[in-house]
Scaffold this motif. Structure first.
Motif, PDB file in Angstrom:
ATOM      1  N   ASP C  19       0.840  -1.191   0.000  1.00  0.00           N
ATOM      2  CA  ASP C  19       0.000   0.000   0.000  1.00  0.00           C
ATOM      3  C   ASP C  19       0.872   1.237   0.000  1.00  0.00           C
ATOM      4  N   VAL C  21       0.798   5.549   0.279  1.00  0.00           N
ATOM      5  CA  VAL C  21       0.117   6.817   0.514  1.00  0.00           C
ATOM      6  C   VAL C  21       1.093   7.911   0.097  1.00  0.00           C
ATOM      7  N   GLN C  50      -7.691  11.425  -1.380  1.00  0.00           N
ATOM      8  CA  GLN C  50      -8.464  11.811  -0.204  1.00  0.00           C
ATOM      9  C   GLN C  50      -7.877  13.092   0.362  1.00  0.00           C
ATOM     10  N   GLU C  52      -7.571  15.660   3.338  1.00  0.00           N
ATOM     11  CA  GLU C  52      -7.753  15.484   4.785  1.00  0.00           C
ATOM     12  C   GLU C  52      -6.956  16.563   5.508  1.00  0.00           C
ATOM     13  N   HIS C  59      -4.023  13.213  -0.087  1.00  0.00           N
ATOM     14  CA  HIS C  59      -3.492  11.856   0.033  1.00  0.00           C
ATOM     15  C   HIS C  59      -3.859  11.072  -1.220  1.00  0.00           C
ATOM     16  N   ARG C  61      -3.817   7.480  -2.576  1.00  0.00           N
ATOM     17  CA  ARG C  61      -3.675   6.135  -2.026  1.00  0.00           C
ATOM     18  C   ARG C  61      -3.896   5.079  -3.110  1.00  0.00           C
ATOM     19  N   ARG C  63      -2.970   0.581  -4.043  1.00  0.00           N
ATOM     20  CA  ARG C  63      -2.382  -0.705  -3.672  1.00  0.00           C
ATOM     21  C   ARG C  63      -1.751  -1.275  -4.928  1.00  0.00           C
ATOM     22  N   ALA C 154      15.403   8.352   9.069  1.00  0.00           N
ATOM     23  CA  ALA C 154      13.960   8.593   9.201  1.00  0.00           C
ATOM     24  C   ALA C 154      13.548   8.792  10.651  1.00  0.00           C
ATOM     25  N   THR C 155      14.295   8.231  11.590  1.00  0.00           N
ATOM     26  CA  THR C 155      13.902   8.350  12.994  1.00  0.00           C
ATOM     27  C   THR C 155      14.529   9.554  13.693  1.00  0.00           C
ATOM     28  N   SER C 242       6.199  13.452  10.420  1.00  0.00           N
ATOM     29  CA  SER C 242       5.442  12.207  10.616  1.00  0.00           C
ATOM     30  C   SER C 242       4.087  12.281   9.924  1.00  0.00           C
ATOM     31  N   GLU C 243       3.594  13.481   9.655  1.00  0.00           N
ATOM     32  CA  GLU C 243       2.269  13.617   9.067  1.00  0.00           C
ATOM     33  C   GLU C 243       2.286  13.840   7.558  1.00  0.00           C
ATOM     34  N   THR C 248       4.479   7.167   1.980  1.00  0.00           N
ATOM     35  CA  THR C 248       4.466   6.225   3.080  1.00  0.00           C
ATOM     36  C   THR C 248       4.110   4.877   2.473  1.00  0.00           C
ATOM     37  N   PHE C 250       3.603   0.689   2.848  1.00  0.00           N
ATOM     38  CA  PHE C 250       3.373  -0.480   3.681  1.00  0.00           C
ATOM     39  C   PHE C 250       3.607  -1.702   2.809  1.00  0.00           C
TER      40      PHE C 250
END
Lengths: 315, 315, 315, 315
Positions: C19, C21, C50, C52, C59, C61, C63, C154-155, C242-243, C248, C250
């Motif tokens: 997935d 985003v 989307q 938001e 966004h 999105r 798959r 990234a962290t 982070s937002e 992003t 998955f």
């Protein structure tokens, strides 16, 4: 007895005048004899070997001018292990710890044991003290942490490894040391060479492993599990990696991967065996009682035959 | 020469059989003579003094049963300082650092100098190396960090103090040590007693300060600024507080604040002066050249008169 | 008015069904009009846009099945800035902050402002509140942090950047946001494209910058200083990275560097200028008063002539 | 249906003019009706209620002058739960997550899920996805973390709680949320009151718990286990505690412990039951389908009789 034939090659391109401190030469002790060695450094800078600490670390110090720096080291090293049945080895009450062992209970740069006391208590406080508990810690670290080259950095500490669950031998060692100390078990880091490691992990390299003080001496543990413990040579010994980096460099330098070769030379007729995996506790602690070779060699050959078939052999 | 009359009282309620390791007795060296001391412990547990490390730390070890534990220690201690003009003291190139000093360049538990290299470079790389640069680090720490009892814990490290900008003498010392090491200046922590501190900071207590290796010996710095440097007694010496806690306790114990008294006894006719603030560099390094007292005392009295009036005196 | 012609190409090799985003499409607001856009994705997976949040993040999105995934996006975007003299812009007392702005004073994943309150107070508490103080924070971050690709992950959070003093635009933005919030100044992160950046920093890439709420709207700041503020396009807006990550994912996916092109199209006769550096405060806050174009364009052209010569122009 | 009668008293001594943002009033939704409430604040400062976010948080904002500030709030609140059999509730694939739920998969200030991915994978990746896995995470957190007042601070994050293994309800919630997100399960924090908690934990206080998005709505979990889930009132809802502190204060203020009272009023004839522990999954998600009360109440009474005897009831 184990006999190693090893060589280490280090190559640098020095960009600015730089100071080097190497700790790459095996320690010379009653349990580990460097029977022959040769060192060459090109070009020919002045260098000095300074032996410092207990057990003694051999600091090779030099200052290099810009240009290439080429270091070659070869040695023959004999290891004579002390063997003990795990069930006979107990943890040592704080009150009975020797003065020079006590410091290995305290936290250090990469082993902040004060942070992981609760974790260590939850996982291991219910187990009876003794060698088996330390082996349980080792096994827990090996199964929980994933060996992943590139997943950690020079600044990575045990607390971060506990979170990320990945790292290299150095990270495995730091986490095991940290958990031991959190339970008041003295533990320290030793460096060596990853004899016997799976080639899939990369070419032969330096290695980090753990010594825990139990009974009357320091016993060997390899939390990464990549080396049979009988193959663990002692180069440097310290609280953690901050004290025994194989090369500490002050200056601007480009480097390539170390070129390391290690071979065990078996000669069973003369009592020289190849390292193998078994479940005995073993030690090369220079401060331990000197080995009684005749007896030990018999004993070693004896269980070598018996135990090679043990399916549960740890490392 | 400085003469201190001091006493330390420690009181505990022991809940379970517990091991204690105290480091509270001043070191006995050529520059710091313990001319008289008395120790009493009630009830009367077996205890042992183990001297370990260089400079020697005096570990007082004992095991106490449940009940009260009362320790009283008294001593007379004479300090003979080595004095030097700051401008004459240079930093030591890595290549010239003695073997037993090198380890104080590496990071340790509370002094993760590898994390603050960029900070140290930004603030201090442009200054000419030497005593004045180390004093600039000390002064920066003193002005940046707020002395705040309760703002830090046993696990607080220099990186956290750098973020929070508050702490106690131990945190000041850890941050100064960290910044020195980040610039390859060897630095270590010493413990003592906060002679001369402002009573508003609380009753007399143990103290932490810094030694930096410059020229040919370890010089004294007090980053918290609460004690005149001449009043810095040496109890323990180590990489950081993880090695020289005044009391390390293994067991369940209730404790109260230490009861500490320290007085300087002046006798100027005999060359015994009271600690005062001035700008000379001073050292009590046991490894430094032994003092030539006659000369030193004259010198001390000489600048004592001159420099007491200096408005810029640091500490 | 500023007009951008831009394209974004993203290429992935999808290893397992994954997935995605994406937040790569510029926001469409009164101050930023997407006048034309085209999106193609190969192969042709079902996708959904989307919208938001406030300001609205787009966004995208979808798959994707194993195999290659190829996304191409092109757009023409017009920016109409609100201009203000810095001296006329004040900080807003907490009591007067709008309800939907208040949350940008609180700490977030990468901007742990609660950790750096003391630092912010030491450096900036003595300055008079207002736009100039926020610009001082921006300038401090730019001068203190070294732009270094690969120095962060990234962290990496603002507290770590404050320690290491190096990072990329995202780290600069996080540190500036953190220091603003520590002083109760609402600050948030926006993403865009690094129009005008020095080619030595690498090919055109996504960019991160800062908005601080001052006066009656959000003003633009670029703590990395690599882009003239007039070149800051708004893609995503959030508390921190982070937002608003541009992608992003998955699943298990291999990726290559984004291929991004951005050009500003000047047409001065029609009031369309090229982004340039000046000292006015500017805003594209969708919630701010809608622009009165005629006036603004005159004003812009006016100071464009005057201020291009200003030697002290910040960014 | 559950009916609560509650009161909250907050007392401050304001030292400098200070801004307050309170989130103490229960949300008003289809599943949670505030049927009566009264608020008094002394002295009588101007205050404003701002409803912000989804689900709506009620921000009570005011500015207080030096002196005492006394806030009293009382309310009657009815809760209507949605019940579901755990076995019928599945995790939601990323591709099917609603746009406004997606953000609760990302890391936040206190829930740095990017740091604990490996831990979450090791402990929970082998379990089949679904409600039972989330309950396993909850149970793991409850058993691993020790409830210890004073062991954590306002800055304590989930990574630190994972290390220290101790904390209060807020720390339990942050760790559970972090582990859920690390597995791509949306999770968020809600605040309430610790109805039913063991008085040994202290007087009635505010509480923090967890909602995880499963099936088609947000389900309730209490990782601290101190409250029966049916007793979980919704006050604030957010990514983590950084968004829903019960009081955020800008200024210098002294405070005392909140004085909180909460009582459940049973009236079984009218379908109003007391909260009890059982194994059904429950939800008060305002976005979930509105409750069909008649059916639900019958169902509730039904299993109330059956399940009260269940020995394995979780919470």
């Amino acid at each position: 007895m184990i006999r190693f034939d090893l060589s280490i090659g280090l190559d640098y391109t020095v960009l600015t005048p730089s100071d080097f401190v190497f700790i790459i030469q095996p320690t010379n002790t009653a349990h580990q004899r460097v029977t022959w060695e040769r060192l060459s450094i090109e070009p020919n800078p002045a260098w000095e070997e300074q032996v410092e600490g207990t057990p003694p670390n051999r600091h090779l110090r030099l200052r290099a001018e810009p240009g290439s720096l080429r270091l070659r080291y070869e040695a023959i090293v004999d290891l004579v292990h002390h063997f003990e049945l795990p069930v006979d080895i107990s943890e040592v009450p704080i009150a009975d710890l020797p003065a020079d062992v006590l410091k290995y209970v305290y936290p250090s740069r990469y082993c902040q044991s004060d942070h992981l006391v609760s974790v260590a208590m939850q996982e291991f406080a219910n187990m009876p003290p003794g060698y088996a508990r330390v082996e349980a810690i080792r096994s827990w670290v090996q199964s929980r942490i994933k060996f992943q080259v590139g997943a950690s950095q020079a600044t990575t500490s045990a607390v971060e490894t506990y979170e990320s669950c990945q790292g290299v031998c150095r990270d495995f060692a730091h986490l095991m040391i940290t958990l031991c100390r959190a339970l008041n078990i003295p533990a320290r880091l030793a460096t060596g060479i990853d004899y016997g490691a799976d080639p899939a992990l990369g070419p032969t390299d330096f290695h980090c492993y753990v010594e825990a003080y139990l009974g009357d001496r320091w016993y060997l543990f390899d939390p990464s599990g990549i080396t049979p413990r009988m193959g663990l040579l002692r180069i440097g010994t310290g609280r953690d990696a901050s004290e025994v980096a194989f090369a500490t460099i002050f200056g601007s330098v480009q480097w390539t991967m170390p070129k390391i070769r290690i071979e065990a030379q078996g000669d069973e007729l003369n009592g020289i065996v190849l390292p193998f995996r078994h479940d005995y506790a073993i030690s090369t602690d220079p401060a331990g009682s000197p080995p009684d070779e005749a007896t030990l060699m018999l004993q070693a050959q004896d269980f070598a035959i018996k135990d090679r078939a043990l399916p549960s052999a740890a490392s």
